[in-house]
Design an enzyme around this catalytic site. Structure first.
Site, PDB file in Angstrom:
ATOM      1  N   LYS A  19       0.863  -1.192   0.000  1.00 39.44           N
ATOM      2  CA  LYS A  19       0.000   0.000   0.000  1.00 39.44           C
ATOM      3  C   LYS A  19       0.893   1.234   0.000  1.00 39.44           C
ATOM      4  CE  LYS A  19      -0.361   1.978   3.561  1.00 39.44           C
ATOM      5  NZ  LYS A  19      -0.357   2.517   4.921  1.00 39.44           N
ATOM      6  N   ALA A 106       6.598  -3.291   9.550  1.00 40.25           N
ATOM      7  CA  ALA A 106       6.470  -1.991  10.248  1.00 40.25           C
ATOM      8  C   ALA A 106       7.116  -0.879   9.429  1.00 40.25           C
ATOM      9  CB  ALA A 106       7.097  -2.065  11.648  1.00 40.25           C
ATOM     10  N   GLY A 111       1.926  -3.822   5.034  1.00 38.25           N
ATOM     11  CA  GLY A 111       2.198  -5.241   4.772  1.00 38.25           C
ATOM     12  C   GLY A 111       1.321  -6.182   5.579  1.00 38.25           C
ATOM     13  N   GLY A 112       1.248  -5.984   6.888  1.00 38.71           N
ATOM     14  CA  GLY A 112       0.446  -6.878   7.729  1.00 38.71           C
ATOM     15  C   GLY A 112      -1.030  -6.819   7.340  1.00 38.71           C
ATOM     16  N   SER A 113      -1.532  -5.607   7.094  1.00 36.32           N
ATOM     17  CA  SER A 113      -2.945  -5.454   6.704  1.00 36.32           C
ATOM     18  C   SER A 113      -3.187  -6.095   5.350  1.00 36.32           C
ATOM     19  CB  SER A 113      -3.319  -3.971   6.613  1.00 36.32           C
ATOM     20  OG  SER A 113      -3.126  -3.347   7.846  1.00 36.32           O
ATOM     21  N   ASP A 144      -6.230  -0.215   8.169  1.00 36.67           N
ATOM     22  CA  ASP A 144      -5.921  -0.285   6.735  1.00 36.67           C
ATOM     23  C   ASP A 144      -6.583  -1.470   6.036  1.00 36.67           C
ATOM     24  OD1 ASP A 144      -4.382   1.963   6.820  1.00 36.67           O
ATOM     25  OD2 ASP A 144      -2.452   0.915   6.847  1.00 36.67           O
TER      26      ASP A 144
HETATM   27  O1  C5P Z   1      -5.206  -0.067  13.272  1.00 34.84           O
HETATM   28  P1  C5P Z   1      -3.737  -0.136  12.979  1.00 34.84           P
HETATM   29  O2  C5P Z   1      -3.092  -1.413  13.422  1.00 34.84           O
HETATM   30  O3  C5P Z   1      -3.472   0.206  11.551  1.00 34.84           O
HETATM   31  O4  C5P Z   1      -3.067   1.056  13.785  1.00 34.84           O
HETATM   32  C1  C5P Z   1      -1.965   0.937  14.645  1.00 34.84           C
HETATM   33  C2  C5P Z   1      -2.000   2.093  15.625  1.00 34.84           C
HETATM   34  O5  C5P Z   1      -1.788   3.335  14.959  1.00 34.84           O
HETATM   35  C3  C5P Z   1      -3.309   2.260  16.364  1.00 34.84           C
HETATM   36  O6  C5P Z   1      -3.362   1.471  17.520  1.00 34.84           O
HETATM   37  C4  C5P Z   1      -3.299   3.744  16.706  1.00 34.84           C
HETATM   38  O7  C5P Z   1      -2.479   3.986  17.837  1.00 34.84           O
HETATM   39  C5  C5P Z   1      -2.596   4.365  15.510  1.00 34.84           C
HETATM   40  N1  C5P Z   1      -3.561   4.843  14.503  1.00 34.84           N
HETATM   41  C6  C5P Z   1      -4.240   6.038  14.710  1.00 34.84           C
HETATM   42  N2  C5P Z   1      -5.136   6.476  13.786  1.00 34.84           N
HETATM   43  C7  C5P Z   1      -5.351   5.762  12.657  1.00 34.84           C
HETATM   44  C8  C5P Z   1      -4.659   4.565  12.415  1.00 34.84           C
HETATM   45  C9  C5P Z   1      -3.771   4.122  13.373  1.00 34.84           C
HETATM   46  O8  C5P Z   1      -4.046   6.711  15.744  1.00 34.84           O
HETATM   47  N3  C5P Z   1      -6.228   6.225  11.752  1.00 34.84           N
END
Ligand code: C5P
Length: 301
Positions: A19, A106, A111-113, A144
């Protein structure tokens, strides 16, 4: 006596594309701490690879050049995606799943998503399920996930759950560079100087390469300044991408991967070779994004 043959076992092999956030604006924050975003996203034709095959016992194999920082345990998003779908469907067929990890972990490439979304697609294919049904539930695996399930040029809003396809975006020749430092997404969000920033400007009507580059220059990745402050090699990666052939370079997601945009595949490949020669320990990948599909969008937001 006729012999009974075991049922044919089909293996599904799919690319989990990277992505790329071409622009990413942080426009607010929800009460639960998640940030509101507006982001123009494309996906690349290269990425991790997921293979799913019906089996007698569950198995998960992790391999590939970028596997070092990953655990093959229940925290892996591939297995979380499998288990989510099992819960949703009530089915418990067993699978052998292989994740060939080619994108750095990371690294802002989702990648993970993308691995999780691709696992859902493979299982949906094997179980003959409607992918549209999954999008909302999939958000529990990560913000994501809905965009990775769509995997077409799109603008995502909210925390990533509101998806608007972008028509007529051409394939883009890109080089991805990661200076080898994993970056924590929550840490970068936590370092933002401002959480209420202006939204994306309207996209050009016909987003060919030239208007797109003009548009990119007028928009931002709001996570880039805090990420560069925390991880100065990001600045080195962008400087390396901004060679003589470069049309544009920026960081994707919360970093540390950066992308450069080039006029054609040759220019992208040449640049990748030059950067690799100077920085043999960096992840450097020439690739191409997937163009907007023709016809209506069938995924769901
Ligand atoms: O949901 P995801 O694993 O992609 O996000 C990892 C971390 O990044 C979330 O726990 C949050 O702390 C932060 N984040 C955020 N706002 C977003 C996406 C992620 O604050 N829109």
């Amino acid at each position: 006596m006729p012999r009974t043959e075991p049922a044919a076992r089909i293996a599904v092999d799919l690319v989990a594309p990277a992505k790329i956030n071409l622009a990413l604006h942080v426009t607010g924050r929800r009460a639960d701490g998640y940030h509101l975003l507006e982001t123009l996203v494309v996906f690349t034709r290269d990425g991790d690879r997921i293979s799913v095959e019906p089996a007698d016992e569950d198995q998960f194999v992790l391999k590939g050049p970028q596997v070092t920082h990953l655990e093959a345990d229940a925290s892996n998003l591939v297995l979380r995606a499998r288990d989510l779908l099992r819960r949703q469907t009530g089915r418990d067929d067993r699978f052998s799943i292989t994740l060939d990890k080619r994108l750095p972990v990371a690294s802002g490439l989702g990648g993970g998503s993308s691995d999780a979304a691709t696992t859902l697609k493979a299982l949906a294919y094997l179980w003959n399920l409607d992918i549209e049904e999954m999008a909302r539930e999939a958000l529990s695996l990560g913000a994501d996930l809905p965009m990775c399930l769509a995997a077409i040029p799109l603008v995502a809003r909210g925390i990533g759950e509101v998806i608007e396809p972008v028509p007529a975006l051409p394939a883009l020749d890109l080089v991805l560079v990661n200076p080898g430092i994993p970056v924590s997404t929550p840490e970068i969000f936590g370092l933002l100087a401002s959480r209420d920033n202006p939204p994306l400007t309207p996209l050009p009507e016909a987003p060919g390469l030239e208007p797109l580059i003009g548009w990119l220059a007028a928009n931002r990745n709001d996570l880039e300044p805090p990420a560069r402050a925390l991880c100065p090699p990001i600045g080195d990666a962008i400087a390396a991408l901004e060679g003589e052939n470069s049309l544009f370079a920026r960081m994707t997601g919360s970093g540390a991967t950066c992308f450069g945009l080039y006029a054609d595949q040759d220019a992208a490949r040449r640049t990748a070779q030059q950067i690799k020669a100077r920085h043999p320990h960096w992840f450097v990948m020439p690739t191409r994004s997937l163009a907007s599909p023709e016809g209506p969008f069938h995924g769901r937001t």
